[in-house]
Scaffold this motif. Structure first.
Motif, short mmCIF file in Angstrom:
data_model
loop_
_atom_site.label_atom_id
_atom_site.label_comp_id
_atom_site.label_asym_id
_atom_site.label_seq_id
_atom_site.Cartn_x
_atom_site.Cartn_y
_atom_site.Cartn_z
N ALA A 24 0.84 -1.21 0.00
CA ALA A 24 0.00 0.00 0.00
C ALA A 24 0.87 1.25 0.00
O ALA A 24 0.54 2.25 -0.66
CB ALA A 24 -0.93 -0.01 1.21
N GLY A 25 1.99 1.21 0.71
CA GLY A 25 2.92 2.34 0.70
C GLY A 25 3.53 2.56 -0.67
O GLY A 25 3.71 3.70 -1.12
N LEU A 26 3.84 1.48 -1.36
CA LEU A 26 4.37 1.62 -2.72
C LEU A 26 3.33 2.19 -3.68
O LEU A 26 3.65 3.00 -4.56
CB LEU A 26 4.85 0.26 -3.24
N ILE A 27 2.10 1.80 -3.50
CA ILE A 27 1.03 2.31 -4.36
C ILE A 27 0.75 3.78 -4.05
O ILE A 27 0.51 4.58 -4.95
CB ILE A 27 -0.24 1.45 -4.20
N ALA A 28 0.80 4.16 -2.78
CA ALA A 28 0.49 5.53 -2.37
C ALA A 28 1.64 6.50 -2.61
O ALA A 28 1.42 7.71 -2.57
CB ALA A 28 0.11 5.55 -0.89
N ARG A 29 2.82 5.99 -2.88
CA ARG A 29 3.99 6.85 -3.00
C ARG A 29 3.86 7.94 -4.05
O ARG A 29 4.16 9.10 -3.75
CB ARG A 29 5.23 5.99 -3.26
N PRO A 30 3.42 7.64 -5.27
CA PRO A 30 3.34 8.74 -6.25
C PRO A 30 2.28 9.79 -5.89
O PRO A 30 2.44 10.97 -6.22
CB PRO A 30 2.95 8.04 -7.55
N ALA A 31 1.22 9.39 -5.24
CA ALA A 31 0.12 10.32 -4.95
C ALA A 31 0.40 11.17 -3.72
O ALA A 31 0.19 12.39 -3.73
CB ALA A 31 -1.16 9.55 -4.77
N ASN A 32 0.85 10.54 -2.62
CA ASN A 32 1.02 11.27 -1.37
C ASN A 32 2.18 10.65 -0.60
O ASN A 32 2.04 9.57 -0.02
CB ASN A 32 -0.28 11.21 -0.57
N ILE A 33 3.29 11.35 -0.56
CA ILE A 33 4.49 10.81 0.08
C ILE A 33 4.33 10.67 1.59
O ILE A 33 4.87 9.74 2.19
CB ILE A 33 5.74 11.66 -0.29
N THR A 34 3.57 11.54 2.21
CA THR A 34 3.38 11.46 3.67
C THR A 34 2.66 10.18 4.05
O THR A 34 3.05 9.49 5.00
CB THR A 34 2.59 12.68 4.17
N VAL A 35 1.61 9.86 3.33
CA VAL A 35 0.87 8.63 3.60
C VAL A 35 1.75 7.41 3.34
O VAL A 35 1.74 6.44 4.10
CB VAL A 35 -0.41 8.57 2.74
N ALA A 36 2.56 7.48 2.28
CA ALA A 36 3.45 6.36 1.95
C ALA A 36 4.47 6.13 3.06
O ALA A 36 4.73 4.99 3.44
CB ALA A 36 4.15 6.63 0.63
N VAL A 37 5.03 7.20 3.61
CA VAL A 37 6.01 7.06 4.69
C VAL A 37 5.37 6.46 5.92
O VAL A 37 5.93 5.58 6.58
CB VAL A 37 6.67 8.43 5.00
N ILE A 38 4.18 6.91 6.26
CA ILE A 38 3.47 6.37 7.42
C ILE A 38 3.18 4.88 7.22
O ILE A 38 3.36 4.08 8.14
CB ILE A 38 2.18 7.18 7.69
N LEU A 39 2.74 4.52 6.02
CA LEU A 39 2.46 3.11 5.75
C LEU A 39 3.73 2.27 5.83
O LEU A 39 3.71 1.15 6.36
CB LEU A 39 1.80 2.95 4.38
N PHE A 40 4.85 2.78 5.33
CA PHE A 40 6.11 2.04 5.42
C PHE A 40 6.56 1.88 6.87
O PHE A 40 7.05 0.82 7.27
CB PHE A 40 7.21 2.72 4.61
N LEU A 41 6.40 2.92 7.66
CA LEU A 41 6.78 2.82 9.08
C LEU A 41 5.91 1.81 9.81
O LEU A 41 6.40 1.04 10.65
CB LEU A 41 6.70 4.19 9.75
N LEU A 42 4.62 1.81 9.51
CA LEU A 42 3.74 0.80 10.11
C LEU A 42 4.12 -0.61 9.65
O LEU A 42 4.11 -1.56 10.45
CB LEU A 42 2.28 1.08 9.75
#
Length: 69
Positions: A24-42
């Motif tokens: 999900a973090g990889l998918i969210a990365r192009p759209a919203n980097i903040t959400v992607a970072v939070i997903l990767f940390l989780l």
């Protein structure tokens, strides 16, 4: 207090949740980097719990095999 290692089902659940969060973090990365970072940390946190469970089960297995010998 009786200590029991983490169940196999819980370790597998943590692993699957961590993989889903990472994807999900990889998918969210192009759209919203903040959400992607939070997903990767989780994902890292949940995969860490899964790794702890695996190590916990390995240590418990070695302790049991030493008691039998």
């Amino acid at each position: 207090m009786i200590y029991e290692p983490m169940s196999r089902r819980l370790v597998i659940s943590f692993t699957l949740i961590g993989v889903v969060l990472a994807v999900a973090g990889l998918i969210a990365r192009p759209a919203n980097i903040t959400v992607a970072v939070i997903l990767f940390l989780l994902a890292v946190a949940v995969l860490g719990l899964a790794g702890y469970g695996v190590l916990d089960r390995l240590v418990d297995r070695r302790k049991r095999s030493r008691r039998r010998n």
